[in-house]
Structure formats: structure tokens, C-alpha cells
Scaffold this motif. Structure first.
Motif, short mmCIF file in Angstrom:
data_model
loop_
_atom_site.label_atom_id
_atom_site.label_comp_id
_atom_site.label_asym_id
_atom_site.label_seq_id
_atom_site.Cartn_x
_atom_site.Cartn_y
_atom_site.Cartn_z
N LYS A 97 0.83 -1.21 0.00
CA LYS A 97 0.00 0.00 0.00
C LYS A 97 0.86 1.25 0.00
N GLN A 98 1.95 1.22 0.77
CA GLN A 98 2.82 2.39 0.81
C GLN A 98 3.44 2.66 -0.56
N VAL A 99 3.88 1.62 -1.22
CA VAL A 99 4.49 1.78 -2.55
C VAL A 99 3.45 2.29 -3.53
N GLU A 100 2.28 1.72 -3.51
CA GLU A 100 1.22 2.18 -4.41
C GLU A 100 0.85 3.63 -4.13
N GLN A 101 0.84 4.02 -2.84
CA GLN A 101 0.53 5.41 -2.50
C GLN A 101 1.61 6.36 -3.01
N LEU A 102 2.88 5.95 -2.91
CA LEU A 102 3.96 6.80 -3.41
C LEU A 102 3.84 7.04 -4.91
N PHE A 103 3.47 6.00 -5.63
CA PHE A 103 3.33 6.14 -7.08
C PHE A 103 2.02 6.84 -7.46
N ALA A 104 1.04 6.83 -6.57
CA ALA A 104 -0.26 7.41 -6.88
C ALA A 104 -0.35 8.89 -6.55
N LYS B 270 14.01 -1.68 -1.82
CA LYS B 270 13.97 -2.85 -0.94
C LYS B 270 12.71 -3.68 -1.22
N TYR B 271 11.59 -3.00 -1.43
CA TYR B 271 10.33 -3.68 -1.72
C TYR B 271 10.45 -4.52 -2.99
N PHE B 272 11.17 -3.98 -3.99
CA PHE B 272 11.29 -4.68 -5.26
C PHE B 272 12.37 -5.76 -5.25
N GLY B 273 13.06 -5.93 -4.12
CA GLY B 273 13.94 -7.09 -4.01
C GLY B 273 15.39 -6.82 -3.72
N LEU B 274 15.80 -5.57 -3.57
CA LEU B 274 17.20 -5.32 -3.26
C LEU B 274 17.43 -5.44 -1.76
N ASP B 275 18.60 -5.88 -1.39
CA ASP B 275 18.96 -6.07 0.01
C ASP B 275 19.32 -4.72 0.62
N GLU B 276 18.67 -4.39 1.74
CA GLU B 276 18.86 -3.07 2.34
C GLU B 276 20.29 -2.86 2.85
N LYS B 277 20.86 -3.87 3.45
CA LYS B 277 22.22 -3.76 3.99
C LYS B 277 23.22 -3.53 2.86
N GLN C 59 8.13 -1.58 -12.33
CA GLN C 59 8.00 -3.04 -12.34
C GLN C 59 8.66 -3.64 -13.57
N ALA C 60 8.54 -2.97 -14.71
CA ALA C 60 9.14 -3.47 -15.95
C ALA C 60 10.66 -3.49 -15.85
N VAL C 61 11.24 -2.43 -15.29
CA VAL C 61 12.70 -2.38 -15.13
C VAL C 61 13.17 -3.51 -14.22
N PHE C 62 12.47 -3.71 -13.11
CA PHE C 62 12.88 -4.76 -12.19
C PHE C 62 12.67 -6.14 -12.77
N SER C 63 11.64 -6.33 -13.57
CA SER C 63 11.44 -7.65 -14.17
C SER C 63 12.53 -7.93 -15.22
N ARG C 64 12.97 -6.91 -15.97
CA ARG C 64 14.07 -7.09 -16.91
C ARG C 64 15.36 -7.42 -16.18
N CYS C 65 15.60 -6.73 -15.07
CA CYS C 65 16.81 -7.00 -14.28
C CYS C 65 16.76 -8.41 -13.70
N GLN C 66 15.58 -8.80 -13.20
CA GLN C 66 15.44 -10.14 -12.62
C GLN C 66 15.68 -11.20 -13.69
#
Length: 170
Positions: A12-19, A35-42, A74-81
């Protein structure tokens, strides 16, 4: 995949930021999106501290965040994944790869031209490339070949004749 309550809150927070209408976010909010899209915070924070250019890259992406929408992110992260899956490496530690991909996408979004509205009926020139003949009919204008200067490198003499210019260099 089961989601915990904390993950649904971050959804919800991510969707709110983009909205948001006037989208601006802080560096911490941007890092939470990464971090939400999968990167390690540390690893992400360590990567940012390693070089000033890394911190600058994140700052530039935060500034350009208003150009992104959720689908683009989402498209950028899916290409990276997909690229990291081919290499059999985890996406979570490929921070520089993801940041470079986001920078390229950001540049593409900035440089993408805005679609122009088609010309109105009255603004169109329907007679461009058409010649009106003396009898009133129309026909296509003859094609113009490249205009060539046949006098280049020549000097015209007072009597009207031409001679080669001795100082001319191609």
C-alpha cells in the motif's frame, strides 16, 4: 507465496507513493521502494557509502522519481530479474546493475518526445507536392534530385567562359 501483514502494508505504501499527484519522495522512501522490489537493504546502504558517485546516482533517481510510474518501475525490475536469472545470480545484491537500469530508463523517459496532436483539417496543406497545370488540372510535382553545384572549383572569366580554379581544394 504468502504475504505477511507488514508486506501488505508496504504494498500500500508503494502504491501510495506512485499514486501521489505531485510525486516527490525522500531518499529513505526511495530506498524502501528498492527494498520492496527485491534489493537487500544492507547491501544497498553499503553500496551508497562506498563512493560519492553511488550516492549521487541515488539522489538523481530520487529527483527523477516523478517521471516513473509503477508499471515502468515493475518493468525495469522484471528485466533486471530476468537478466540475473540467466546468470544464476540473485537480484538482491545486483545493486549497481539495477541502479544503472533505472538511470537508463529515467533518461529514456526524459528524452521521450511528447506526442504531438495531429494537424487540424484546415491546417493541412493538401497541395504540397502538387502542380496545377495551365488547363486547371493537378498532377504530382516532378521529384527534385539533389541540387549539385557544377561551378564549384571553377572561375568565371569576364568573357563568360570558365576555367579551373588553381587554389581550389576539395
Amino acid at each position: 507465496k504468502n504475504k505477511s501483514v507488514s508486506e501488505s502494508v508496504s504494498d500500500k505504501q508503494v502504491e501510495q507513493l506512485f499514486a501521489q499527484e505531485n510525486r516527490e519522495c525522500s531518499v529513505d522512501e526511495f530506498l524502501s521502494i528498492l527494498k520492496y522490489f527485491g534489493l537487500d537493504e544492507k547491501n544497498l546502504k553499503g553500496w551508497m557509502r562506498r563512493k560519492a558517485e553511488n550516492q549521487q546516482a541515488i539522489d538523481d533517481l530520487v529527483r527523477d522519481f516523478k517521471n516513473f510510474d509503477l508499471e515502468t518501475f515493475q518493468a525495469v525490475f522484471s528485466r533486471c530479474q530476468a537478466a540475473k536469472d540467466k546468470e544464476n545470480k540473485p537480484l538482491s545484491s545486483a545493486i549497481a546493475f539495477v541502479v544503472k537500469s533505472l538511470q537508463r530508463e529515467s533518461a529514456a523517459l526524459r528524452n521521450r518526445s511528447k506526442p504531438t496532436a495531429p494537424k487540424k483539417f484546415a491546417e493541412r496543406d493538401y497541395y504540397a507536392g502538387v502542380v496545377r497545370l495551365p488547363d486547371g488540372t493537378l498532377r504530382a510535382a516532378p521529384k527534385q534530385g539533389p541540387q549539385r553545384d557544377y561551378t564549384k572549383g571553377l572561375i568565371q572569366l569576364p568573357d563568360g567562359t570558365w576555367k579551373i580554379d588553381p587554389n581550389y581544394k576539395k
